[in-house]
Design a protein around this motif. Structure first.
Motif, PDB file in Angstrom:
ATOM      1  N   SER A 110       0.587  -1.141  -0.229  1.00 54.75           N
ATOM      2  CA  SER A 110       0.064  -0.271   0.132  1.00 54.75           C
ATOM      3  C   SER A 110       1.289   1.445  -0.197  1.00 54.75           C
ATOM      4  O   SER A 110      -0.134   2.533   0.067  1.00 54.75           O
ATOM      5  N   GLU A 111       2.121   1.337  -0.072  1.00 54.55           N
ATOM      6  CA  GLU A 111       2.597   2.771  -0.056  1.00 54.55           C
ATOM      7  C   GLU A 111       3.599   2.967  -1.203  1.00 54.55           C
ATOM      8  O   GLU A 111       3.992   1.509  -2.331  1.00 54.55           O
ATOM      9  N   PHE A 112       4.040   3.454  -2.123  1.00 55.87           N
ATOM     10  CA  PHE A 112       4.654   4.015  -2.625  1.00 55.87           C
ATOM     11  C   PHE A 112       3.860   4.134  -3.814  1.00 55.87           C
ATOM     12  O   PHE A 112       4.698   4.001  -4.943  1.00 55.87           O
ATOM     13  N   ASN A 113       2.628   4.146  -4.464  1.00 55.47           N
ATOM     14  CA  ASN A 113       2.238   3.879  -5.318  1.00 55.47           C
ATOM     15  C   ASN A 113       1.380   4.801  -5.908  1.00 55.47           C
ATOM     16  O   ASN A 113       0.775   5.295  -7.066  1.00 55.47           O
ATOM     17  N   TYR A 114       1.837   6.525  -5.829  1.00 51.46           N
ATOM     18  CA  TYR A 114       1.814   7.748  -5.960  1.00 51.46           C
ATOM     19  C   TYR A 114       2.841   8.526  -6.560  1.00 51.46           C
ATOM     20  O   TYR A 114       4.253   7.952  -5.429  1.00 51.46           O
ATOM     21  N   SER A 115       2.634   9.342  -7.009  1.00 48.38           N
ATOM     22  CA  SER A 115       4.387   9.671  -7.898  1.00 48.38           C
ATOM     23  C   SER A 115       4.210  11.329  -7.388  1.00 48.38           C
ATOM     24  O   SER A 115       2.666  12.264  -7.738  1.00 48.38           O
ATOM     25  N   ALA A 116       5.115  12.180  -7.115  1.00 42.67           N
ATOM     26  CA  ALA A 116       5.139  13.744  -6.432  1.00 42.67           C
ATOM     27  C   ALA A 116       5.449  14.439  -7.570  1.00 42.67           C
ATOM     28  O   ALA A 116       5.646  15.573  -7.722  1.00 42.67           O
ATOM     29  N   ASN A 117       6.298  13.823  -8.677  1.00 42.08           N
ATOM     30  CA  ASN A 117       6.020  13.872  -9.814  1.00 42.08           C
ATOM     31  C   ASN A 117       5.295  14.850 -10.688  1.00 42.08           C
ATOM     32  O   ASN A 117       4.119  14.826 -10.894  1.00 42.08           O
ATOM     33  N   PRO A 118       5.880  16.115 -11.372  1.00 44.32           N
ATOM     34  CA  PRO A 118       4.695  17.369 -11.500  1.00 44.32           C
ATOM     35  C   PRO A 118       3.973  16.507 -12.580  1.00 44.32           C
ATOM     36  O   PRO A 118       2.825  16.896 -13.322  1.00 44.32           O
ATOM     37  N   THR A 119       4.662  15.614 -13.628  1.00 48.86           N
ATOM     38  CA  THR A 119       3.870  15.037 -14.739  1.00 48.86           C
ATOM     39  C   THR A 119       3.028  14.367 -14.350  1.00 48.86           C
ATOM     40  O   THR A 119       2.005  13.111 -15.535  1.00 48.86           O
ATOM     41  N   TYR A 120       3.175  13.713 -13.187  1.00 45.15           N
ATOM     42  CA  TYR A 120       2.083  12.533 -12.821  1.00 45.15           C
ATOM     43  C   TYR A 120       0.660  13.187 -12.888  1.00 45.15           C
ATOM     44  O   TYR A 120      -0.025  12.329 -13.493  1.00 45.15           O
ATOM     45  N   LEU A 121       0.239  14.273 -12.426  1.00 44.10           N
ATOM     46  CA  LEU A 121      -1.490  14.503 -12.631  1.00 44.10           C
ATOM     47  C   LEU A 121      -1.884  15.007 -13.796  1.00 44.10           C
ATOM     48  O   LEU A 121      -0.300  15.832 -14.492  1.00 44.10           O
ATOM     49  N   SER A 122      -2.382  15.232 -15.108  1.00 47.23           N
ATOM     50  CA  SER A 122      -2.738  16.097 -15.822  1.00 47.23           C
ATOM     51  C   SER A 122      -4.094  16.967 -15.342  1.00 47.23           C
ATOM     52  O   SER A 122      -4.395  16.457 -14.897  1.00 47.23           O
ATOM     53  N   THR A 123      -3.899  17.981 -15.578  1.00 50.72           N
ATOM     54  CA  THR A 123      -4.819  19.774 -15.933  1.00 50.72           C
ATOM     55  C   THR A 123      -5.444  19.496 -16.729  1.00 50.72           C
ATOM     56  O   THR A 123      -6.170  20.842 -17.123  1.00 50.72           O
ATOM     57  N   SER A 124      -4.672  18.911 -18.123  1.00 47.61           N
ATOM     58  CA  SER A 124      -5.184  19.585 -19.603  1.00 47.61           C
ATOM     59  C   SER A 124      -6.690  20.134 -19.710  1.00 47.61           C
ATOM     60  O   SER A 124      -6.424  20.999 -20.954  1.00 47.61           O
ATOM     61  N   SER A 125      -7.255  18.730 -18.823  1.00 48.36           N
ATOM     62  CA  SER A 125      -8.750  19.226 -19.617  1.00 48.36           C
ATOM     63  C   SER A 125      -9.660  19.764 -18.771  1.00 48.36           C
ATOM     64  O   SER A 125     -10.283  20.838 -19.055  1.00 48.36           O
TER      65      SER A 125
ATOM     66  N   GLY B 131     -10.753  20.682 -16.200  1.00 48.76           N
ATOM     67  CA  GLY B 131     -11.300  20.056 -14.783  1.00 48.76           C
ATOM     68  C   GLY B 131     -10.478  19.395 -13.321  1.00 48.76           C
ATOM     69  O   GLY B 131      -8.768  19.858 -13.763  1.00 48.76           O
ATOM     70  N   PRO B 132     -10.855  18.668 -13.142  1.00 48.89           N
ATOM     71  CA  PRO B 132     -10.083  17.914 -11.528  1.00 48.89           C
ATOM     72  C   PRO B 132      -8.675  17.809 -12.190  1.00 48.89           C
ATOM     73  O   PRO B 132      -9.086  16.623 -13.183  1.00 48.89           O
ATOM     74  N   SER B 133      -7.560  17.083 -11.166  1.00 52.66           N
ATOM     75  CA  SER B 133      -6.135  16.975 -11.952  1.00 52.66           C
ATOM     76  C   SER B 133      -6.774  15.169 -11.933  1.00 52.66           C
ATOM     77  O   SER B 133      -7.527  14.190 -11.247  1.00 52.66           O
ATOM     78  N   GLU B 134      -6.031  14.817 -12.719  1.00 49.71           N
ATOM     79  CA  GLU B 134      -5.686  12.794 -13.036  1.00 49.71           C
ATOM     80  C   GLU B 134      -4.879  12.420 -13.088  1.00 49.71           C
ATOM     81  O   GLU B 134      -3.996  13.611 -13.667  1.00 49.71           O
ATOM     82  N   ILE B 135      -4.615  11.328 -12.257  1.00 41.66           N
ATOM     83  CA  ILE B 135      -3.343  10.520 -13.007  1.00 41.66           C
ATOM     84  C   ILE B 135      -3.185  10.091 -14.250  1.00 41.66           C
ATOM     85  O   ILE B 135      -4.235   9.457 -14.735  1.00 41.66           O
ATOM     86  N   VAL B 136      -2.127  10.807 -14.350  1.00 44.11           N
ATOM     87  CA  VAL B 136      -1.650  10.009 -16.008  1.00 44.11           C
ATOM     88  C   VAL B 136      -2.215   8.527 -16.240  1.00 44.11           C
ATOM     89  O   VAL B 136      -2.699   8.366 -17.488  1.00 44.11           O
ATOM     90  N   ILE B 137      -0.787   8.120 -15.881  1.00 48.60           N
ATOM     91  CA  ILE B 137      -0.975   7.120 -16.592  1.00 48.60           C
ATOM     92  C   ILE B 137      -2.134   5.820 -16.341  1.00 48.60           C
ATOM     93  O   ILE B 137      -2.052   4.667 -16.234  1.00 48.60           O
ATOM     94  N   LYS B 138      -3.082   6.497 -15.288  1.00 54.04           N
ATOM     95  CA  LYS B 138      -4.616   5.789 -15.788  1.00 54.04           C
ATOM     96  C   LYS B 138      -5.234   5.449 -16.852  1.00 54.04           C
ATOM     97  O   LYS B 138      -5.934   5.072 -17.043  1.00 54.04           O
TER      98      LYS B 138
END
Lengths: 378, 471
Positions: A304-319, A321-328
């Motif tokens: 349950s650990e380290f499944n998330y990233s603080a990398n700026p490119t991890y989230l997309s706000t291009s739409s 709308g709310p931020s989304e995890i890109v690789i999902k």
């Protein structure tokens, strides 16, 4: 920059030590004869450095004025004040006694009366026994010995012919080894461990050694990187040495001199003594040891650990709308996952101390757990 | 032995920034580093036993050969720590008995600059070639696709190909999917310039030229996957932490005449043609520099020599027989790029030479420690010669029924200098400080500092020794 930290538990770090060795071959051709040619006077070869004080001579593996040259060892000779030769020595007598005393006090230390201990032939100081009072000293460079000379690996071949020639001329010679060093070394020196050097056999058809047996002819200080060679290797039994009487004491330069063997020291400078040994050195080899101390940190990553990233490119706000995890890929129901590229080691104050990189990113999601083994060498 | 604790003001850490200067000259596939040519040794053709233009790690075996003198080489003895060299494969390591010496490297290890040329549309060409390789593999194995094992991926995230689905190929070689995958990995190629895509894009805030694929305001488009690229790699052993910004300078010579000069005038990584004055392309950006990673990427494709007697001269830069005009795409041709030395023809590459200068930047953290020898302290020594033993009383004092051990009453030797041999000077406590030991909190000796010559310490003198330790 990490946004979450995980503390290492007591069982997550362990220290290890790895021994790395190097094989060091030094043929006599490097020590004598290679540079300058036969026409060059002894001691004037470009890879030999002599000093105005005349107390020792330095040997390099290439002309020493070049920045490419490595210092490989120094050669000097000394006699104890109590040696029979001290009263008859007319050249540099005080220097030779001082050299012996300096080497002895550093390598053997002092006895209970505050006097400098003499080098002991068999290393058994308490039992007394024969002392080495007339010695050659070969001080190896740290670049060759590193942390220590590997015990049991030292071998030196010394020619015992009278002839005085450049290069590794073949002929009768002694093989001097510390063959018992791996399990028979001594620890009663302030300079670390040392073993006894034995002249084990001659390599030529003539029996050079008296009775063809083994003789203790010196000491090898492993951590200090110093070989102490008894002058007896160049004298026959009648002169108190180890060579066969039929072989006779070696005549050093100049040929036909009235004093022979190590007794040449009485009328010769240490430079000449160094030349005598150098030009009779057929081969020298040993292995060195470098201790690599390591601490291994087992960085455990639970499911349950380290499944998330603080990398700026991890989230997309291009739409917009709310931020989304890109690789999902927009699949709301799928688990988040990340790719581990770096492990940072932090101090108790969360200061980044060290960084470890993996060869390729590791996929991490809630369905797997990882243990990353981070080794820190120092 | 006296111990003193460091106070807060006795310890501080600062950084020493060193800037090693590097100059590479490339001429007819030969590289020269810092103006050093080939120096013949007694056993090797080039001391320190690496080609000119290379630097030798550790600088051992400077003039040795395996046959004449033997070579210094490292080895490790296999033990339970399971440590070995990276060059030893896992299978070889596990098939080695414990206690056996493993040798996985030879000295000297060397490094130098490397040039790589990427032709037009190189990435698409590479991908096409890779597809051909994959299709050929499938054809060779009777059209049977590779299959995975139960799990899709290995722990490393790689495809977990089956090891049991053996197929005998047309070449009568039996391979499983895993065997085919391992073989394909060696046949496929990748692009080093494409591997730098993230690094290049991450610096795009400094200049639009750092956009890996972009359209400039002038309407000109550039995609580093498609345009010809000249990539020069500089190993970090030459510069340390990073190449110092603004120090890169490239010079391009044709028959000894400077025809192009690049500098990072704005210190933003853009390599701008600054010379010679009035030259073609002067003022244009011919490439970019990755200072932290040690790469120079050149894309300037204009003809550098459009005037003078050698105007539009074409040389056999590509070693294909087809001569091309001089441009930054051919800067440093022959620098470890498999292009051989050239002869004396009209289009010989030997007409061109190149020079690259830069400074490295290497920060050395230094710990400075101030150690104090106060007045009235450190005036005693444990050196055996500090006490006079000649006047010692007996260690034992006998009584009628027993023997009592007592410390001998030893006077301190008076070493105070006197102008006269007799009488001697009045006694005073006097020592000579020759070493300073550094201890950890458990009083383990972890470092020793030796002064150049012993410092006389008397009761009315105080000293501060400044110790520096590179960490």
């Amino acid at each position: 920059m990490a946004s979450s930290f995980k503390s290492l538990a007591s069982g997550d770090a362990t220290s290890t030590r790895t021994l790395l060795h190097e094989s060091i071959p030094v043929t006599g051709s490097i020590v004598s004869g290679t540079y300058g040619g036969d026409a060059t006077a002894l001691g004037s070869e470009p890879h030999i450095k002599t000093y105005s004080h005349g107390m020792f001579q330095s040997v390099y593996d290439y002309p020493h004025l070049s920045s490419s040259a490595n210092h490989i060892f120094d050669i000097t000779a000394g006699i104890a004040d109590s040696s029979a030769l001290s009263s008859s020595t007319t050249s540099q007598v005080s220097k030779k006694i001082n050299i012996y005393n300096q080497m002895a006090q550093v390598l053997m230390g002092y006895d209970e009366t505050g006097s400098v201990r003499l080098f002991d032939e068999d290393g058994d100081i308490i039992a007394g026994g024969t002392k080495l009072k007339e010695c050659y000293f070969v001080n190896f460079s740290r670049i060759l010995t590193k942390d220590e000379i590997k015990k049991g690996s030292f071998e030196m071949q010394v020619m015992t012919a009278d002839g005085f020639a450049h290069g590794p001329a073949s002929g009768e010679r002694l093989i001097i080894t510390d063959f018992s060093g791996s399990d028979g070394y001594f620890v009663n020196s302030p300079a670390g461990e040392y073993g006894v050097l034995y002249a084990t056999s001659s390599t030529d058809v003539d029996a050079v050694l008296s009775a063809n047996r083994r003789f203790a002819v010196g000491l090898l200080f492993y951590q200090a990187g110093v070989a102490v060679l008894s002058g007896s290797i160049f004298s026959d039994a009648a002169d108190g040495g180890i060579l066969n009487n039929s072989k006779g004491t070696v005549t050093f330069s100049p040929a036909g001199a009235t004093v022979t063997g190590f007794n040449t020291i009485t009328a010769s400078t240490n430079d000449v003594m160094a030349d005598n040994l150098r030009n009779r050195m057929y081969n020298l080899q040993f292995n060195n040891t470098t201790e690599l101390n390591s601490t291994i940190y087992f960085c455990r990553v639970n499911n349950s650990e380290f499944n998330y990233s603080a990398n700026p490119t991890y989230l997309s706000t291009s739409s917009g709308g709310p931020s989304e995890i890109v690789i999902k890929d927009g699949s709301v129901g799928s688990d988040p996952h990340s790719y581990i590229t770096t492990v940072g080691l932090y101090s108790a104050d969360n200061e980044l101390l060290a960084v470890a990189k993996v060869s390729e990113p590791l996929k991490k999601d809630p369905s797997n757990e990882l243990t990353l083994r981070v080794r820190l060498d120092y | 032995m006296s111990y003193y604790k460091f106070t807060e003001n006795d310890l501080f850490v600062n950084f020493l920034d060193t800037n090693p200067s590097c100059k590479f000259d490339v001429y007819n596939s030969q590289i020269f580093y810092n103006n050093r040519g080939e120096v013949a040794g007694a056993f090797t053709t080039n001391v320190p036993n690496v080609p000119a233009g290379h630097i030798s790690l550790y600088e051992l075996n400077v003039d040795r050969t395996a046959d004449d003198t033997g070579l210094i080489f490292p080895f490790i003895t296999k033990d339970s720590s399971l440590t070995t060299f990276k060059t030893v494969s896992t299978s070889d390591f596990y098939s080695t008995d414990y206690g056996t010496d493993i040798s996985g490297a030879t000295y000297p290890l060397s490094a130098s600059i490397t040039r790589e040329y990427f032709d037009t549309n190189h990435f698409a060409t590479m991908r096409t070639n890779n597809e051909v390789v994959i299709n050929d593999d499938r054809t060779e194995h009777l059209g049977i696709p590779m299959s995975l094992q139960g799990g899709d991926t290995t722990g490393d995230g790689l495809p977990d190909y089956s090891t049991v689905d053996i197929v005998t190929s047309l070449g009568v070689v039996a391979r499983s999917s895993k065997d085919r995958f391992d073989r394909l990995k060696g046949l496929l190629s990748s692009s080093h310039i494409n591997a730098l895509k993230s690094s290049i894009n991450s610096k795009s805030f400094m200049s639009p030229h750092y956009q890996y694929s972009t359209t400039f305001s002038t309407g000109y488009s550039r995609d580093l996957d498609a345009v010809p690229v000249n990539l020069i790699s500089v190993p970090s052993i030459f510069y340390g932490s990073e190449i110092e910004r603004g120090t890169i300078e490239l010079k391009y010579y044709l028959t000894g005449t400077l025809i192009g000069q690049l500098k990072d005038e704005n210190r933003n990584g853009e390599l701008i043609q600054v010379g010679p004055e009035g030259s073609t392309g002067s003022g244009s950006v011919a490439g970019i520099a990755l200072y932290e990673e040690g790469f120079v990427i050149l894309t300037g494709s204009w003809d550098l020599q459009t005037t003078g007697p050698s105007a539009d001269a074409k040389l056999n830069y590509k070693n294909t027989g087809t001569a091309v005009t001089s441009s930054w795409l051919y800067f440093a041709v022959g620098a470890n790029d498999s292009i051989p030395t050239d002869g004396h023809g009209a289009d010989t590459r030997a007409s061109a030479s190149y020079s690259m200068l830069f400074s490295g930047s290497n920060e050395v953290p230094v710990m400075t420690m101030l150690t104090h020898a106060p007045k009235g302290q450190l005036n005693y020594s444990n050196n055996p010669t500090y006490l006079s033993r000649s006047t010692a009383t007996n260690y034992y004092s006998s009584t009628t029924s027993s023997v009592i051990y007592g410390e001998p009453d030893l006077p301190v030797v008076n070493i105070v200098s006197s102008s006269f041999s007799n009488p001697t000077a009045s006694f005073a406590k006097e020592t000579y400080i020759s070493k300073i030991g550094l201890y950890d909190e458990n009083k383990n000796l972890i470092g020793v500092t030796t002064v150049a010559k012993p410092v006389k310490k008397t009761q009315d003198r105080e000293f501060t020794f400044k110790l520096k330790l590179d960490i």
